[in-house]
Design a protein around this motif. Structure first.
Motif, mmCIF file in Angstrom:
data_model
loop_
_atom_site.group_PDB
_atom_site.id
_atom_site.type_symbol
_atom_site.label_atom_id
_atom_site.label_comp_id
_atom_site.label_asym_id
_atom_site.label_seq_id
_atom_site.Cartn_x
_atom_site.Cartn_y
_atom_site.Cartn_z
ATOM 1 N N VAL A 115 3.897 26.020 37.832
ATOM 2 C CA VAL A 115 4.771 27.099 37.381
ATOM 3 C C VAL A 115 5.053 27.031 35.889
ATOM 4 O O VAL A 115 5.494 26.004 35.361
ATOM 5 N N ALA A 116 4.797 28.154 35.203
ATOM 6 C CA ALA A 116 5.185 28.309 33.803
ATOM 7 C C ALA A 116 6.393 29.238 33.765
ATOM 8 O O ALA A 116 6.318 30.378 34.228
ATOM 9 N N VAL A 117 7.490 28.753 33.231
ATOM 10 C CA VAL A 117 8.743 29.505 33.146
ATOM 11 C C VAL A 117 8.950 29.958 31.717
ATOM 12 O O VAL A 117 8.820 29.161 30.783
ATOM 13 N N THR A 118 9.258 31.235 31.524
ATOM 14 C CA THR A 118 9.579 31.723 30.183
ATOM 15 C C THR A 118 10.923 32.431 30.187
ATOM 16 O O THR A 118 11.312 33.040 31.182
ATOM 17 N N ASP A 119 11.599 32.347 29.049
ATOM 18 C CA ASP A 119 12.888 33.021 28.875
ATOM 19 C C ASP A 119 13.261 32.945 27.408
ATOM 20 O O ASP A 119 12.810 32.041 26.692
ATOM 21 N N ARG A 120 14.058 33.895 26.955
ATOM 22 C CA ARG A 120 14.612 33.813 25.593
ATOM 23 C C ARG A 120 15.709 32.765 25.530
ATOM 24 O O ARG A 120 15.956 32.178 24.477
ATOM 25 N N ASP A 121 16.409 32.562 26.637
ATOM 26 C CA ASP A 121 17.492 31.592 26.721
ATOM 27 C C ASP A 121 16.875 30.215 26.995
ATOM 28 O O ASP A 121 16.494 29.901 28.120
ATOM 29 N N VAL A 122 16.761 29.409 25.963
ATOM 30 C CA VAL A 122 16.071 28.123 26.083
ATOM 31 C C VAL A 122 16.761 27.206 27.076
ATOM 32 O O VAL A 122 16.106 26.589 27.927
ATOM 33 N N ALA A 123 18.081 27.094 26.999
ATOM 34 C CA ALA A 123 18.801 26.186 27.893
ATOM 35 C C ALA A 123 18.609 26.583 29.356
ATOM 36 O O ALA A 123 18.353 25.730 30.212
ATOM 37 N N ALA A 124 18.724 27.878 29.640
ATOM 38 C CA ALA A 124 18.565 28.352 31.015
ATOM 39 C C ALA A 124 17.130 28.155 31.498
ATOM 40 O O ALA A 124 16.891 27.734 32.639
ATOM 41 N N GLU A 130 4.227 20.812 39.132
ATOM 42 C CA GLU A 130 3.937 20.820 37.703
ATOM 43 C C GLU A 130 4.613 22.036 37.086
ATOM 44 O O GLU A 130 4.574 23.129 37.655
ATOM 45 N N ALA A 131 5.219 21.845 35.921
ATOM 46 C CA ALA A 131 5.955 22.952 35.304
ATOM 47 C C ALA A 131 5.875 22.889 33.798
ATOM 48 O O ALA A 131 5.714 21.818 33.198
ATOM 49 N N LEU A 132 6.000 24.047 33.191
ATOM 50 C CA LEU A 132 5.957 24.194 31.745
ATOM 51 C C LEU A 132 6.974 25.248 31.343
ATOM 52 O O LEU A 132 7.045 26.310 31.972
ATOM 53 N N PHE A 133 7.774 24.975 30.311
ATOM 54 C CA PHE A 133 8.688 25.982 29.787
ATOM 55 C C PHE A 133 8.174 26.490 28.456
ATOM 56 O O PHE A 133 7.755 25.715 27.585
ATOM 57 N N ILE A 134 8.232 27.818 28.287
ATOM 58 C CA ILE A 134 7.834 28.456 27.034
ATOM 59 C C ILE A 134 8.941 29.428 26.627
ATOM 60 O O ILE A 134 9.274 30.341 27.385
#
Length: 253
Positions: A34-43, A57-61
């Motif tokens: 899962v790749a998670v994206t959001d403008r709110d970095v903390a969230a 497996e996960a990645l934040f962008i």
């Protein structure tokens, strides 16, 4: 039928909470990367941590879906990290108006259309390019029951969600023979931050909207996530161009 996404790569926008977070966790529980994206970095980072806690497996962008360069880079980063992109859930969206059409400010209208319409269009533009290169994929966009019927005091939001359904149906027709399915979910009133803001503004809202649904209650993010997973999976392999309601019967009235 148990829906699984083992070895599948999923990209979610607006993954920092609500329907996005519930969907990220549901995909992770079903075996996806899962790749998670959001403008709110903390969230967004909190959702990513919860996904990893499930063993996935996960990645934040961090990305703003209104910015073409950021969206293009977002998709490229997912592919660079995981090797491909199998499913995309374009969920990022806003609603900022509770006023009649003539009282809505131009800046508010532009902001809503920018995130809800341009953002979805940009995401599909770059996701589809990648899916064409690899031979297929599945995309789900978050629309709304407000994209199917009129929504008093939410004219810009309603217009934006009607547009999401139009983008969804057009892309489904254009790319169906290329192995890419494109569908939308149309939630009714769901227990999210958007609802919390409305209740804070008017405490009577919760009871009013719950009673408006024939099923007699407000929906939960997990219930929308279940529909997103089905539309993204091989279980819905003959389904494309669908605006799928998850609304407790609201649009059946």
């Amino acid at each position: 039928m148990q829906i699984r996404f083992d070895n599948k790569v999923v990209l979610l926008t607006g993954g920092g909470g609500g329907i996005g977070r519930a969907s990220a966790l549901a995909f992770a529980s079903a075996g996806a990367k899962v790749a998670v994206t959001d403008r709110d970095v903390a969230a967004g980072e909190e959702t990513t941590a919860q996904v990893k806690a499930l063993g996935a497996e996960a990645l934040f962008i961090a990305a703003d879906v209104m910015q073409a360069a950021q969206v293009q880079a977002m998709v490229a980063q997912v592919v660079a990290h995981f090797g491909r992109l199998d499913c995309a859930f374009n969920n990022a969206g806003i609603e900022e108006e509770h006023m009649r059409l003539a009282d809505c400010e131009e800046a508010t209208f532009d902001r809503i259309m920018g995130v809800n319409v341009k953002g979805v269009w940009l995401c599909m533009k770059y996701q589809i390019a990648q899916m064409l290169a690899q031979g297929g994929g599945a995309i789900v966009n978050t629309a709304s029951v407000a994209g199917l019927v009129g929504a008093p005091k939410m004219s810009a939001y309603s217009a934006s969600k009607h547009a999401v359904i139009g983008l969804t149906k057009s892309a489904a027709v254009e790319y169906g023979r290329k192995g890419i399915r494109v569908n939308a979910v149309c939630p009714g009133v769901i227990r999210t931050v958007m609802l919390e803001r409305a209740v804070q503004a008017d405490p009577k809202v919760a009871a009013t909207v719950a009673g408006a649904h024939p099923i007699g209650r407000i929906g939960e993010p997990d219930e929308v996530a279940a529909a997103v997973l089905w539309l993204s999976s091989d279980a819905s392999s003959f389904v494309t161009g669908l605006a799928h309601t998850v609304d407790g019967g609201l649009t059946s009235i």
